[in-house]
Design a protein around this motif. Sequence first.
Motif, PDB file in Angstrom:
ATOM      1  N   PHE A 175       0.821  -1.210   0.000  1.00 11.63           N
ATOM      2  CA  PHE A 175       0.000   0.000   0.000  1.00 11.63           C
ATOM      3  C   PHE A 175       0.857   1.263   0.000  1.00 11.63           C
ATOM      4  N   LEU A 176       1.953   1.237   0.770  1.00  9.23           N
ATOM      5  CA  LEU A 176       2.836   2.401   0.794  1.00  9.23           C
ATOM      6  C   LEU A 176       3.550   2.592  -0.537  1.00  9.23           C
ATOM      7  N   LEU A 177       3.889   1.470  -1.181  1.00  9.36           N
ATOM      8  CA  LEU A 177       4.566   1.563  -2.473  1.00  9.36           C
ATOM      9  C   LEU A 177       3.656   2.185  -3.520  1.00  9.36           C
ATOM     10  N   GLU A 178       2.338   1.996  -3.395  1.00  2.97           N
ATOM     11  CA  GLU A 178       1.383   2.611  -4.317  1.00  2.97           C
ATOM     12  C   GLU A 178       1.433   4.132  -4.233  1.00  2.97           C
ATOM     13  N   PHE A 179       1.902   4.653  -3.089  1.00  2.30           N
ATOM     14  CA  PHE A 179       1.993   6.100  -2.901  1.00  2.30           C
ATOM     15  C   PHE A 179       3.446   6.569  -2.881  1.00  2.30           C
ATOM     16  N   GLY A 180       4.329   5.769  -3.468  1.00  5.43           N
ATOM     17  CA  GLY A 180       5.709   6.193  -3.653  1.00  5.43           C
ATOM     18  C   GLY A 180       6.610   6.042  -2.442  1.00  5.43           C
ATOM     19  N   VAL A 181       6.186   5.310  -1.426  1.00  2.10           N
ATOM     20  CA  VAL A 181       6.997   5.120  -0.225  1.00  2.10           C
ATOM     21  C   VAL A 181       7.519   3.692  -0.224  1.00  2.10           C
ATOM     22  N   SER A 182       8.834   3.558  -0.315  1.00  6.71           N
ATOM     23  CA  SER A 182       9.470   2.243  -0.320  1.00  6.71           C
ATOM     24  C   SER A 182      10.191   2.031   1.001  1.00  6.71           C
TER      25      SER A 182
ATOM     26  N   ASP B 270       4.019  12.997   3.211  1.00  8.51           N
ATOM     27  CA  ASP B 270       2.718  13.642   3.062  1.00  8.51           C
ATOM     28  C   ASP B 270       1.747  12.653   2.422  1.00  8.51           C
ATOM     29  N   LEU B 271       1.061  11.894   3.276  1.00  7.62           N
ATOM     30  CA  LEU B 271       0.144  10.861   2.806  1.00  7.62           C
ATOM     31  C   LEU B 271      -1.281  11.240   3.152  1.00  7.62           C
TER      32      LEU B 271
ATOM     33  N   ARG C 240      -6.841   9.353   5.258  1.00  9.81           N
ATOM     34  CA  ARG C 240      -7.549   8.066   5.297  1.00  9.81           C
ATOM     35  C   ARG C 240      -6.585   6.898   5.124  1.00  9.81           C
ATOM     36  N   LEU C 241      -5.566   7.080   4.277  1.00 12.41           N
ATOM     37  CA  LEU C 241      -4.574   6.021   4.106  1.00 12.41           C
ATOM     38  C   LEU C 241      -3.799   5.787   5.394  1.00 12.41           C
ATOM     39  N   VAL C 242      -3.434   6.879   6.065  1.00  7.20           N
ATOM     40  CA  VAL C 242      -2.700   6.753   7.334  1.00  7.20           C
ATOM     41  C   VAL C 242      -3.547   6.009   8.367  1.00  7.20           C
TER      42      VAL C 242
END
Length: 341
Positions: A143-150, A169-170, A173-175
């Motif tokens: 899920f984090l990778l979908e928002f550019g966080v590896s 900066d996520l 709702r995702l957090v």
Amino acid sequence: MSNVTLIGIDIGKHTFHLHGQDKSGKEVSRKKCSRQQMMLFLANHPTCTVVMEACAGSHYLARELKAMGHEAKLISPQFVKPFVKSNKNDFVDAQAICEAASRPSMRFVTPKSPDQQILSVSHRIRESLIRDRTKTVNQMHGFLLEFGVSLPTGLAVIKRLASILEQHDLPVRLVALLQRLHDHFSYLNEQIKLLDKELESQLADDDLGSRLLSIPCVGPITASLLAVEMGDGQQYSSSRDFAASVGLVPKQYSTGGRQGLLGISKRGNKNLRYLLVLCARVYMMRLEHQKGPLAEWVRLLSARRHSNVVACALANKLARIAWAIATRHTQYEAGPAAMNA
């Protein structure tokens, strides 16, 4: 019914099918009954040999039948299948169990005691919790990778997920959703730790498990699972048979006088095989601190074989040592006796 010497039972959840035969192998009786009817029938039946497949509920039935005076035997289902006739039904399965049990070379499964079954249940729950924890961690990574966080691999980074989320900066709702997953991860992690403590406390009261802890790099989890799967070890004629039952011997495909040995067979308990290989790898990592013939054997093997081959060979050796400890009622000694195990 006094001429019935062997009864095969096809076990069901509510319905049981019984096939009885005399000492010459001729069919004498067939019976379909419920659990209560079967127990009442066998309680009033003259003592004989009762055979079942080693499946859910069979160990409990074996203990109950032994208390009635019968000789209860369990057979692995894979050894029964070749004796099933072309048209399969429950009575044919019960007959096939009798046919398999009549073979003089047949191998039987030793019925487990209630304590062994409880330990087995603990291990299965632990395996399930670990799978769920791994799935939860992978979900958070995905899920984090979908928002550019590896994130780096490992559990340590997941434990400090809250501080990592603050650095990016996520969406809110995702957090919140990730926090739910993290809470679930924390719950699973705590349950695994509690089960590990329970297994250690149960192992302290088990004589065989305590002696298995003397094997180098074998911890409480591996020792308790070895004690459950092996029992007293008397059902195996040699240490190699036990190693083969765990799937740590080469798989053979020989024909026409040509010997064909492949990789390990991977039979038996997958988790026990994994733990033994893991113990072997830990032993290899600490090889410079190990002494005795076993350490010298590993050093010589490591000089001419790949580390994966050495790990499987050492896991095979650890399984054989465990069998020797169980059957000879001894502890591991880092001397010549260890190499003879």
